[in-house]
Design an enzyme around this catalytic site. Structure first.
Site, PDB file in Angstrom:
ATOM      1  N   ASP A 114      36.036 -14.298  22.341  1.00  0.00           N
ATOM      2  CA  ASP A 114      35.832 -15.687  22.748  1.00  0.00           C
ATOM      3  C   ASP A 114      35.876 -16.624  21.543  1.00  0.00           C
ATOM      4  OD1 ASP A 114      35.458 -17.750  24.500  1.00  0.00           O
ATOM      5  OD2 ASP A 114      33.290 -17.521  24.673  1.00  0.00           O
ATOM      6  N   ASP A 167      32.626 -18.965  14.435  1.00  0.00           N
ATOM      7  CA  ASP A 167      32.418 -20.370  14.801  1.00  0.00           C
ATOM      8  C   ASP A 167      31.347 -21.015  13.927  1.00  0.00           C
ATOM      9  OD1 ASP A 167      34.348 -20.313  16.769  1.00  0.00           O
ATOM     10  OD2 ASP A 167      32.946 -19.889  18.392  1.00  0.00           O
ATOM     11  N   ASP A 215      33.779 -11.417  16.709  1.00  0.00           N
ATOM     12  CA  ASP A 215      32.615 -11.962  16.003  1.00  0.00           C
ATOM     13  C   ASP A 215      31.444 -10.991  16.030  1.00  0.00           C
ATOM     14  OD1 ASP A 215      33.670 -14.445  15.212  1.00  0.00           O
ATOM     15  OD2 ASP A 215      33.302 -15.298  17.189  1.00  0.00           O
ATOM     16  N   ASP A 256      35.584  -6.307  20.274  1.00  0.00           N
ATOM     17  CA  ASP A 256      35.214  -7.712  20.147  1.00  0.00           C
ATOM     18  C   ASP A 256      35.499  -8.107  18.689  1.00  0.00           C
ATOM     19  OD1 ASP A 256      33.837 -10.231  20.603  1.00  0.00           O
ATOM     20  OD2 ASP A 256      32.133  -9.341  19.556  1.00  0.00           O
TER      21      ASP A 256
END
EC number: 3.1.3.75
Length: 267
Positions: free
Chosen positions: A123, A43, A34, A32
């Site tokens: 994501d 983000d 973040d 992943d």
């Protein structure tokens, strides 16, 4: 260790019982981004580019659970309207610190030759992920970066799109990491690459969904105390036999590196 070789030079069986192709990567290592590779939620980090380093309440109020990508599309649009350009955002992504020990882990993996095939499922967005990895000197390690497409639009502003559509009720509308990983494994099998073991390093709730693809011998590396770790613990408690992979929580990426070193010693 500069390469990865089966004991006595014998070719190993992949997870589906097939003979592993000579020279093919033995293990798939998935990260992943973040709060895994980097030690922040990117983000949240880009809000530093907004006037006063804060988004207006009217914009923040538009967030709907499960539709975070749509919300971030509006955030990027707002930032662009405030004069924030991709180069400004790139500078922020490049400055996000890596998680403790992560640079050493990625350097270690890079030295293992054909042992590992490394991918990233995030994501976040491709522009941010790639900006960060290039600045840190680790971009070339990743065979594939699977994230929401983003880049400058016709006006020169950063635009964001969803990764795909899916039918998983547990995941955000724009990305199911179980489907992303499943599709990737299917693609590689079509290429004749069948991995012996899967390793997955993550932290978030959306990193739990692909755990259903891990079998005995595979390893989940959840960041200790984060949602992925808590969901795994809940699943193990509710139905102990349902979670077949080994679970190795990490506080720093050194924990992951040490475990992978032990895996290679036992090969």
């Amino acid at each position: 260790m500069s390469g990865c070789f089966p004991v006595s030079g014998l070719r190993c069986l992949s997870r589906d019982g097939r003979m592993a192709a000579q020279g093919a990567p033995r293990f798939l290592l998935t990260f992943d981004f973040d709060e895994t590779i980097v030690d922040e939620n990117s983000d949240d980090s880009i809000v530093r580019a907004a006037p006063g380093q804060r988004l207006p309440e009217s914009l923040r109020a538009t967030y709907r659970e499960g539709f975070y990508n749509e919300y971030m599309q509006r955030v990027f649009k707002y930032l662009g309207e405030q004069g924030v350009r991709p180069r400004d955002l790139s500078a922020i992504y490049e400055a996000i610190p890596l998680s403790p020990g992560m640079s050493d882990l990625l350097q270690f993996v890079a030295k293992q030759g054909a042992c590992f095939e490394v991918i990233l499922i995030s994501d976040a967005n491709t522009f941010g992920v790639e900006s960060s990895l290039r600045a840190a000197g680790h971009h070339s390690l990743f065979r594939r970066i699977l994230s929401n497409p983003s880049g400058p639009d016709a006006r020169g502003l950063l635009a964001l799109r969803p990764f795909h559509t899916h039918s998983c009720a547990r995941c955000p509308a724009n990305m199911c990491k179980h489907k992303v990983l499943s599709d990737y494994l299917r693609e590689r099998a079509h290429d004749g690459v069948h991995f012996e073991r899967l390793f997955y390093v993550g932290d978030g709730a959306n990193d739990f969904c692909p755990m259903g693809l891990l079998a005995g011998g595979d390893v989940a590396f959840p960041r200790r105390g984060y949602p992925m770790h808590r969901l795994i613990q809940e699943a193990q408690k509710a139905e102990p036999s349902s979670f077949r992979a080994s679970v190795v929580p990490w506080e720093t990426a050194a924990d992951v590196r040490l475990h992978l070193q032990q895996v290679l010693k036992s090969c």
